[in-house]
Design a protein around this motif. Structure first.
Motif, PDB file in Angstrom:
ATOM      1  N   TYR A  78       4.813   3.223   1.577  1.00  0.00           N
ATOM      2  CA  TYR A  78       4.644   3.289   3.033  1.00  0.00           C
ATOM      3  C   TYR A  78       3.340   2.645   3.469  1.00  0.00           C
ATOM      4  CZ  TYR A  78       5.067   5.305   7.722  1.00  0.00           C
ATOM      5  OH  TYR A  78       5.184   5.483   9.083  1.00  0.00           O
ATOM      6  N   ASP A  79       3.421   1.887   4.561  1.00  0.00           N
ATOM      7  CA  ASP A  79       2.247   1.222   5.131  1.00  0.00           C
ATOM      8  C   ASP A  79       1.817   1.992   6.375  1.00  0.00           C
ATOM      9  OD1 ASP A  79       0.385  -0.402   6.354  1.00  0.00           O
ATOM     10  OD2 ASP A  79       1.465  -2.264   5.942  1.00  0.00           O
ATOM     11  N   PHE A  80       0.721   2.738   6.277  1.00  0.00           N
ATOM     12  CA  PHE A  80       0.253   3.558   7.388  1.00  0.00           C
ATOM     13  C   PHE A  80      -0.295   2.724   8.536  1.00  0.00           C
ATOM     14  CE2 PHE A  80       0.421   6.768   4.108  1.00  0.00           C
ATOM     15  CZ  PHE A  80       0.864   7.883   4.809  1.00  0.00           C
ATOM     16  N   ALA A  81      -0.723   1.505   8.243  1.00  0.00           N
ATOM     17  CA  ALA A  81      -1.284   0.648   9.292  1.00  0.00           C
ATOM     18  C   ALA A  81      -0.204   0.202  10.274  1.00  0.00           C
ATOM     19  CB  ALA A  81      -1.962  -0.567   8.673  1.00  0.00           C
ATOM     20  N   THR A  82       1.027  -0.001   9.764  1.00  0.00           N
ATOM     21  CA  THR A  82       2.109  -0.471  10.617  1.00  0.00           C
ATOM     22  C   THR A  82       3.204   0.570  10.823  1.00  0.00           C
ATOM     23  OG1 THR A  82       3.318  -1.390   8.714  1.00  0.00           O
ATOM     24  CG2 THR A  82       1.728  -2.840   9.842  1.00  0.00           C
ATOM     25  N   HIS A  83       3.107   1.702  10.112  1.00  0.00           N
ATOM     26  CA  HIS A  83       4.115   2.768  10.159  1.00  0.00           C
ATOM     27  C   HIS A  83       5.505   2.238   9.779  1.00  0.00           C
ATOM     28  CE1 HIS A  83       1.288   5.627  11.734  1.00  0.00           C
ATOM     29  NE2 HIS A  83       0.981   4.813  12.725  1.00  0.00           N
ATOM     30  N   THR A  84       5.529   1.453   8.721  1.00  0.00           N
ATOM     31  CA  THR A  84       6.784   0.902   8.208  1.00  0.00           C
ATOM     32  C   THR A  84       6.784   1.006   6.682  1.00  0.00           C
ATOM     33  OG1 THR A  84       5.879  -1.339   8.059  1.00  0.00           O
ATOM     34  CG2 THR A  84       7.021  -0.747  10.098  1.00  0.00           C
ATOM     35  N   ARG A  85       7.963   0.932   6.110  1.00  0.00           N
ATOM     36  CA  ARG A  85       8.069   0.894   4.657  1.00  0.00           C
ATOM     37  C   ARG A  85       7.873  -0.528   4.162  1.00  0.00           C
ATOM     38  NH1 ARG A  85      13.162   4.822   3.036  1.00  0.00           N
ATOM     39  NH2 ARG A  85      12.123   6.786   3.565  1.00  0.00           N
ATOM     40  N   LYS A  86       7.167  -0.648   3.067  1.00  0.00           N
ATOM     41  CA  LYS A  86       6.998  -1.961   2.466  1.00  0.00           C
ATOM     42  C   LYS A  86       8.304  -2.385   1.803  1.00  0.00           C
ATOM     43  CE  LYS A  86       2.101  -1.086   1.509  1.00  0.00           C
ATOM     44  NZ  LYS A  86       1.058  -1.002   0.470  1.00  0.00           N
ATOM     45  N   ARG A  87       8.464  -3.653   1.593  1.00  0.00           N
ATOM     46  CA  ARG A  87       9.688  -4.156   0.969  1.00  0.00           C
ATOM     47  C   ARG A  87       9.790  -3.720  -0.483  1.00  0.00           C
ATOM     48  NH1 ARG A  87      10.650 -10.405   3.051  1.00  0.00           N
ATOM     49  NH2 ARG A  87      11.018  -9.901   5.275  1.00  0.00           N
ATOM     50  N   GLU A  88       8.643  -3.710  -1.170  1.00  0.00           N
ATOM     51  CA  GLU A  88       8.659  -3.353  -2.577  1.00  0.00           C
ATOM     52  C   GLU A  88       8.664  -1.837  -2.765  1.00  0.00           C
ATOM     53  OE1 GLU A  88       4.273  -4.064  -1.491  1.00  0.00           O
ATOM     54  OE2 GLU A  88       6.240  -4.914  -1.010  1.00  0.00           O
ATOM     55  N   THR A  89       9.297  -1.396  -3.834  1.00  0.00           N
ATOM     56  CA  THR A  89       9.298   0.011  -4.217  1.00  0.00           C
ATOM     57  C   THR A  89       8.555   0.150  -5.538  1.00  0.00           C
ATOM     58  OG1 THR A  89      11.428  -0.238  -5.349  1.00  0.00           O
ATOM     59  CG2 THR A  89      11.480   0.505  -3.045  1.00  0.00           C
ATOM     60  N   LEU A  90       8.288   1.382  -5.927  1.00  0.00           N
ATOM     61  CA  LEU A  90       7.583   1.640  -7.182  1.00  0.00           C
ATOM     62  C   LEU A  90       8.514   2.382  -8.127  1.00  0.00           C
ATOM     63  CD1 LEU A  90       4.902   1.588  -8.809  1.00  0.00           C
ATOM     64  CD2 LEU A  90       4.382   3.815  -7.791  1.00  0.00           C
ATOM     65  N   ARG A  91       8.735   1.812  -9.299  1.00  0.00           N
ATOM     66  CA  ARG A  91       9.577   2.453 -10.307  1.00  0.00           C
ATOM     67  C   ARG A  91       8.801   3.611 -10.925  1.00  0.00           C
ATOM     68  NH1 ARG A  91      15.083   2.288 -11.108  1.00  0.00           N
ATOM     69  NH2 ARG A  91      15.657   2.327 -13.301  1.00  0.00           N
ATOM     70  N   VAL A  92       9.341   4.818 -10.811  1.00  0.00           N
ATOM     71  CA  VAL A  92       8.692   6.011 -11.334  1.00  0.00           C
ATOM     72  C   VAL A  92       9.604   6.640 -12.380  1.00  0.00           C
ATOM     73  CG1 VAL A  92       7.774   8.288 -10.784  1.00  0.00           C
ATOM     74  CG2 VAL A  92       7.493   6.421  -9.149  1.00  0.00           C
ATOM     75  N   TYR A  93       9.035   6.885 -13.551  1.00  0.00           N
ATOM     76  CA  TYR A  93       9.826   7.456 -14.641  1.00  0.00           C
ATOM     77  C   TYR A  93       9.563   8.953 -14.768  1.00  0.00           C
ATOM     78  CZ  TYR A  93      10.773   2.628 -15.886  1.00  0.00           C
ATOM     79  OH  TYR A  93      11.192   1.326 -15.851  1.00  0.00           O
TER      80      TYR A  93
END
Length: 204
Positions: A78-93
């Motif tokens: 999440y981008d708090f500066a623009t209040h939008t989700r970024k295109r990239e996600t983070l792979r969490v195991y």
């Protein structure tokens, strides 16, 4: 780990993750704010981000269930500066210990059922406000003036804390006081670190 804005949740989560970084994973509810790219940019600042509907709890719940089941997730960023989700996600195991932190993580009963241990970080309102002001005006979450931060706290963060966050104390297993210095917080963190080491020992 629940608690109001500026309570020290993220700091505590980080310290607990450091206990065994290869066998713990830390998830912040902040990444699950709803994407507001459909709202004009000048209107996004008027949205109340301190109430439960601001969070995509359906996805949050689904991801927590996946991690508990041993499945990896693609966590939104999440981008708090623009209040939008970024295109990239983070792979969490998945890991033996999953650390979850956020202001509203104790509100939804279905999500609460997934926790083996819930912690509430209790901090006086004036201290939380001071810490929030320091964070907001430092540029950590985009450029926000002192007055904008104060207004947001008075209009939404403060009232929503009383309505949704504070009741978390009644359902939490442990309450940690964080009104003082980092040194004064050490005992509370040490208790949680010991619990994590105990769990990891059982998983060996």
């Amino acid at each position: 780990i629940a608690g109001g804005t500026g309570s020290g949740k993220t700091y505590i989560a980080k310290k607990l993750h450091e206990v065994a970084s290869n066998r713990t994973v830390s998830i912040s509810q902040d990444n699950y704010y709803r994407d507001r790219s459909d709202v004009p940019k000048e209107k996004r600042m008027e949205i109340n981000y301190d109430e439960p509907v601001a969070i995509d709890n359906k996805l949050f719940l689904e991801h927590l269930k996946q991690l508990r089941s041993g499945e990896p997730i693609d966590m939104p960023q999440y981008d708090f500066a623009t209040h939008t989700r970024k295109r990239e996600t983070l792979r969490v195991y998945p890991a033996p210990v999953i650390i979850v932190e956020g202001i509203l993580i104790l509100v939804d009963s279905d999500i609460r059922k997934l926790y083996d241990l819930s912690v509430f970080v209790d901090v006086k309102p004036d201290i939380r406000l001071a810490r929030r002001l320091e964070r907001d005006t430092s540029g950590e979450r985009g450029e926000r003036t002192w007055q904008e931060s104060i207004n947001q706290y008075l209009v939404s963060a403060g009232p929503m804390h009383d309505k949704y966050v504070e009741p978390g104390k009644d359902v939490a297993d442990i309450i940690i006081n964080n009104n003082g210095t980092i040194d004064e917080l050490k005992d509370g963190v040490a208790t949680l670190e010991a619990r994590i080491k105990e769990v990891l020992g059982q998983c060996s």
